[in-house]
Each structure stands twice: as structure tokens, then as C-alpha cells.
Design an enzyme around this catalytic site. Structure first.
Site, PDB file in Angstrom:
ATOM      1  N   HIS A 198       0.880  -1.481   0.055  1.00  0.00           N
ATOM      2  CA  HIS A 198       0.021   0.010   0.006  1.00  0.00           C
ATOM      3  C   HIS A 198       0.943   1.226  -0.011  1.00  0.00           C
ATOM      4  O   HIS A 198       0.549   2.431  -0.646  1.00  0.00           O
ATOM      5  CB  HIS A 198      -0.911   0.081   1.623  1.00  0.00           C
ATOM      6  CG  HIS A 198      -1.761  -0.901   1.332  1.00  0.00           C
ATOM      7  ND1 HIS A 198      -2.132  -1.554   2.299  1.00  0.00           N
ATOM      8  CD2 HIS A 198      -3.058  -1.278   0.506  1.00  0.00           C
ATOM      9  CE1 HIS A 198      -3.149  -2.581   2.381  1.00  0.00           C
ATOM     10  NE2 HIS A 198      -3.681  -2.199   1.079  1.00  0.00           N
ATOM     11  N   LYS A 228     -17.309  -5.897   7.452  1.00  0.00           N
ATOM     12  CA  LYS A 228     -16.038  -6.525   7.843  1.00  0.00           C
ATOM     13  C   LYS A 228     -15.881  -6.351   9.292  1.00  0.00           C
ATOM     14  O   LYS A 228     -16.302  -5.517   9.961  1.00  0.00           O
ATOM     15  CB  LYS A 228     -14.861  -5.616   6.961  1.00  0.00           C
ATOM     16  CG  LYS A 228     -14.718  -6.006   5.580  1.00  0.00           C
ATOM     17  CD  LYS A 228     -13.679  -5.680   4.799  1.00  0.00           C
ATOM     18  CE  LYS A 228     -13.280  -5.934   3.534  1.00  0.00           C
ATOM     19  NZ  LYS A 228     -12.052  -5.708   2.954  1.00  0.00           N
ATOM     20  N   ARG A 236      -2.243  -6.124  -8.017  1.00  0.00           N
ATOM     21  CA  ARG A 236      -1.144  -7.164  -7.673  1.00  0.00           C
ATOM     22  C   ARG A 236      -1.271  -8.228  -8.794  1.00  0.00           C
ATOM     23  O   ARG A 236      -0.171  -8.845  -9.073  1.00  0.00           O
ATOM     24  CB  ARG A 236      -1.728  -7.790  -6.483  1.00  0.00           C
ATOM     25  CG  ARG A 236      -1.415  -6.973  -5.122  1.00  0.00           C
ATOM     26  CD  ARG A 236      -1.911  -7.426  -4.027  1.00  0.00           C
ATOM     27  NE  ARG A 236      -3.357  -7.762  -4.014  1.00  0.00           N
ATOM     28  CZ  ARG A 236      -4.056  -8.233  -3.062  1.00  0.00           C
ATOM     29  NH1 ARG A 236      -3.663  -8.208  -1.868  1.00  0.00           N
ATOM     30  NH2 ARG A 236      -5.353  -8.390  -3.374  1.00  0.00           N
ATOM     31  N   SER A 287      -3.379  -7.591   3.108  1.00  0.00           N
ATOM     32  CA  SER A 287      -3.664  -7.242   4.520  1.00  0.00           C
ATOM     33  C   SER A 287      -4.096  -8.468   5.488  1.00  0.00           C
ATOM     34  O   SER A 287      -3.635  -8.644   6.536  1.00  0.00           O
ATOM     35  CB  SER A 287      -4.640  -5.948   4.985  1.00  0.00           C
ATOM     36  OG  SER A 287      -4.214  -4.762   4.435  1.00  0.00           O
TER      37      SER A 287
END
Length: 162
Positions: free
Chosen positions: A18, A42, A91, A129
């Protein structure tokens, strides 16, 4: 350099991947706002305020980067801040498919919005993460995956959770 760009995400926690995207965005735009997006579905490790503070510590060397949070659609935040650019890190090809869909929807809702995809540095292509939290939860090594302040905060957080 031109204009304001937003860089939205959950950043729970911010990783070196990040941070790499933020640093690269900061070279292109006058101002980059890292926006911690609130997702009520979440169960984050860190609170919104903790994430914002950890990000501030990680980007303190970038004078044109600010940190904020928002509940709602990232495109609405971009409109409120008069930003026409939404930064997204990629990614892998799997990221591209979902991010392209999101970019198209954002453009539909805010015609002036452009999404700038920044491919991750290859050394962070495996990093997320979620992976960092899994490693930390099990006591594995993760100091080379996150900023030092984040490592300390995560170790403290998991120590208190056990």
C-alpha cells in the site's frame, strides 16, 4: 503533478505494498488523500482511528499525502473532494477484473472520475492485509511486510486478544 487523487481502501493494516502505491501516486499528483473506507460487513483488527493514525505515521515523509475516512461510496467521496482520479493498486490479473468493474461503475456514477491503476512492485505482488494478519495471528515473521509502527501495533493488538 496535477490535481487531487484519492486512494481508497480498508488498510487493515497498511502494508508496504500500500505504501509503495501511495509513494508512487504522490509523485504524480499535487495531493493524494488515502481514504480508509468504512465497510460495516468486515470485522477489522484496527478501528478507523487506529488505521488512520498508523497510515499517518507511515506517510509522514510524504508532505502531499493526507489521511481521511469515509462511510459510503468511494465515488461520492471523490466528488466531495473535487477529485477526478481514484488510485487503485493491482497485484494480479484477478485484481484487475474486479477493479475494472468498479472503475466502470464509478465512471457511470461520476462521469468525471478516472481510475488510475498502478501495478504493484513485484516484490509486493503476493502481499495483502489479510495475509499479514494471518501470519501475525500465528506468530510468524512479518516485519518485512509492514511499516515498523504497524508491526508494533499488530504485535500489541494480538497480545491483547489472546
Amino acid at each position: 503533478m496535477s490535481g487531487i487523487a484519492i486512494y481508497p481502501g480498508s488498510f487493515d493494516p497498511i502494508t508496504l505494498g500500500h505504501l509503495d502505491i501511495a509513494e508512487r501516486g504522490a509523485k504524480v499528483f499535487e495531493k493524494v488523500i488515502i481514504v480508509v473506507m468504512v465497510n460495516p460487513h468486515k470485522n477489522p483488527l484496527f478501528t478507523i482511528e487506529e488505521r488512520k493514525e498508523l497510515i499517518r505515521q507511515a506517510v509522514r515523509h510524504l508532505p502531499n499525502v493526507e489521511v481521511d475516512s469515509y462511510t459510503g461510496l468511494q465515488v461520492d467521496y471523490a466528488r466531495e473532494k473535487s477529485s477526478k482520479v481514484i488510485i487503485k493498486g493491482l497485484r494480479a490479473v484477478s485484481d484487475f477484473e474486479s477493479e475494472l468493474q468498479m472503475a466502470s461503475l464509478n465512471r457511470h456514477m461520476y462521469e468525471d472520475a478516472e481510475t488510475l491503476f498502478i501495478p504493484t512492485n513485484h516484490k509486493y505482488s503476493y502481499l495483502s492485509s489479510s495475509i499479514v494478519k494471518e501470519i501475525a495471528r500465528h506468530g510468524g515473521p512479518f516485519s518485512d511486510l509492514v511499516p515498523a509502527d504497524v508491526e508494533i501495533a499488530m504485535r500489541e493488538k494480538y497480545k491483547n486478544l489472546s
